[in-house]
Design a protein around this motif. Structure first.
Motif, PDB file in Angstrom:
ATOM      1  N   TYR A   4       0.807  -1.214   0.000  1.00  0.00           N
ATOM      2  CA  TYR A   4       0.000   0.000   0.000  1.00  0.00           C
ATOM      3  C   TYR A   4       0.842   1.266   0.000  1.00  0.00           C
ATOM      4  CZ  TYR A   4      -3.482  -3.434   1.258  1.00  0.00           C
ATOM      5  OH  TYR A   4      -4.285  -4.528   1.253  1.00  0.00           O
ATOM      6  N   ILE A   5       2.153   1.096  -0.116  1.00  0.00           N
ATOM      7  CA  ILE A   5       3.068   2.233  -0.118  1.00  0.00           C
ATOM      8  C   ILE A   5       3.639   2.402  -1.520  1.00  0.00           C
ATOM      9  CG2 ILE A   5       5.200   3.181   0.818  1.00  0.00           C
ATOM     10  CD1 ILE A   5       4.716   1.373   3.277  1.00  0.00           C
ATOM     11  N   LYS A   6       3.621   3.618  -2.007  1.00  0.00           N
ATOM     12  CA  LYS A   6       4.164   3.905  -3.329  1.00  0.00           C
ATOM     13  C   LYS A   6       5.332   4.875  -3.173  1.00  0.00           C
ATOM     14  CE  LYS A   6       2.942   5.661  -7.842  1.00  0.00           C
ATOM     15  NZ  LYS A   6       1.897   6.239  -8.683  1.00  0.00           N
ATOM     16  N   GLU A   7       6.475   4.525  -3.727  1.00  0.00           N
ATOM     17  CA  GLU A   7       7.613   5.436  -3.676  1.00  0.00           C
ATOM     18  C   GLU A   7       7.435   6.499  -4.751  1.00  0.00           C
ATOM     19  OE1 GLU A   7      12.445   5.346  -3.975  1.00  0.00           O
ATOM     20  OE2 GLU A   7      11.407   3.567  -3.252  1.00  0.00           O
ATOM     21  N   VAL A   8       7.678   7.744  -4.386  1.00  0.00           N
ATOM     22  CA  VAL A   8       7.551   8.860  -5.322  1.00  0.00           C
ATOM     23  C   VAL A   8       8.875   9.607  -5.400  1.00  0.00           C
ATOM     24  CG1 VAL A   8       5.073   9.147  -4.991  1.00  0.00           C
ATOM     25  CG2 VAL A   8       6.643  10.400  -3.532  1.00  0.00           C
ATOM     26  N   ILE A  35       1.074   7.328   0.531  1.00  0.00           N
ATOM     27  CA  ILE A  35       0.030   6.336   0.747  1.00  0.00           C
ATOM     28  C   ILE A  35      -1.271   6.827   0.123  1.00  0.00           C
ATOM     29  CG2 ILE A  35       1.092   5.222   2.733  1.00  0.00           C
ATOM     30  CD1 ILE A  35      -0.501   6.950   4.564  1.00  0.00           C
ATOM     31  N   ASP A  36      -2.290   5.993   0.152  1.00  0.00           N
ATOM     32  CA  ASP A  36      -3.538   6.243  -0.572  1.00  0.00           C
ATOM     33  C   ASP A  36      -4.178   7.592  -0.265  1.00  0.00           C
ATOM     34  OD1 ASP A  36      -5.559   5.418  -2.373  1.00  0.00           O
ATOM     35  OD2 ASP A  36      -6.839   4.875  -0.690  1.00  0.00           O
ATOM     36  N   ASN A  53       1.560   0.219  13.596  1.00  0.00           N
ATOM     37  CA  ASN A  53       0.290   0.899  13.357  1.00  0.00           C
ATOM     38  C   ASN A  53      -0.265   0.529  11.991  1.00  0.00           C
ATOM     39  OD1 ASN A  53       0.333   3.010  15.683  1.00  0.00           O
ATOM     40  ND2 ASN A  53       2.363   3.104  14.766  1.00  0.00           N
ATOM     41  N   THR A  54      -1.578   0.556  11.853  1.00  0.00           N
ATOM     42  CA  THR A  54      -2.203   0.263  10.561  1.00  0.00           C
ATOM     43  C   THR A  54      -2.975   1.453  10.022  1.00  0.00           C
ATOM     44  OG1 THR A  54      -4.156  -0.646  11.640  1.00  0.00           O
ATOM     45  CG2 THR A  54      -2.394  -2.197  11.059  1.00  0.00           C
ATOM     46  N   VAL A  55      -2.700   2.632  10.575  1.00  0.00           N
ATOM     47  CA  VAL A  55      -3.390   3.843  10.134  1.00  0.00           C
ATOM     48  C   VAL A  55      -2.383   4.909   9.720  1.00  0.00           C
ATOM     49  CG1 VAL A  55      -5.429   3.436  11.564  1.00  0.00           C
ATOM     50  CG2 VAL A  55      -3.530   4.764  12.482  1.00  0.00           C
ATOM     51  N   CYS A  56      -2.812   5.819   8.873  1.00  0.00           N
ATOM     52  CA  CYS A  56      -1.982   6.950   8.472  1.00  0.00           C
ATOM     53  C   CYS A  56      -1.697   7.819   9.690  1.00  0.00           C
ATOM     54  CB  CYS A  56      -2.709   7.770   7.406  1.00  0.00           C
ATOM     55  SG  CYS A  56      -1.915   9.338   7.018  1.00  0.00           S
ATOM     56  N   ASN A  62      -7.345   3.948   7.659  1.00  0.00           N
ATOM     57  CA  ASN A  62      -6.883   2.579   7.804  1.00  0.00           C
ATOM     58  C   ASN A  62      -6.132   2.164   6.544  1.00  0.00           C
ATOM     59  OD1 ASN A  62      -6.556  -0.195   8.076  1.00  0.00           O
ATOM     60  ND2 ASN A  62      -8.472  -0.417   9.188  1.00  0.00           N
ATOM     61  N   LEU A  63      -4.872   1.850   6.676  1.00  0.00           N
ATOM     62  CA  LEU A  63      -4.048   1.482   5.520  1.00  0.00           C
ATOM     63  C   LEU A  63      -4.385   0.103   4.984  1.00  0.00           C
ATOM     64  CD1 LEU A  63      -0.604   2.837   6.739  1.00  0.00           C
ATOM     65  CD2 LEU A  63      -2.298   3.952   5.281  1.00  0.00           C
TER      66      LEU A  63
END
Length: 75
Positions: A4-8, A35-36, A53-56, A62-63
């Motif tokens: 769920y993580i995108k490198e930019v 993230i989203d 953690n599972t949240v931003c 919620n990730l």
């Protein structure tokens, strides 16, 4: 979780932004993760955060419920 993580890539607009986790500014040499919910973090900071953690850290989204691109290169 890492999928769920995108490198930019660092952009000029990011030069005055800081990572909400460590509070250090983004630098052209940093690996930056998005993230989203479109919040940006240092990749290493976010990786450490999601171990516990599972949240931003910013908006508490919620990730586990996100569906980002299939990015996952061993984050």
């Amino acid at each position: 979780m890492q999928k769920y993580i995108k490198e930019v890539d660092f952009t000029h607009q990011m030069k005055d932004l800081d990572c909400p986790i460590c509070l250090n500014y983004f630098d052209a040499n940093d690996k930056i993760a998005k993230i989203d919910c479109n919040h940006l973090f240092h990749k290493d900071c976010l990786n450490e955060w999601i171990q516990f953690n599972t949240v931003c850290p910013m908006c508490r989204k919620n990730l586990c419920d996100t569906e980002l691109s299939e990015y996952n290169d061993g984050v």
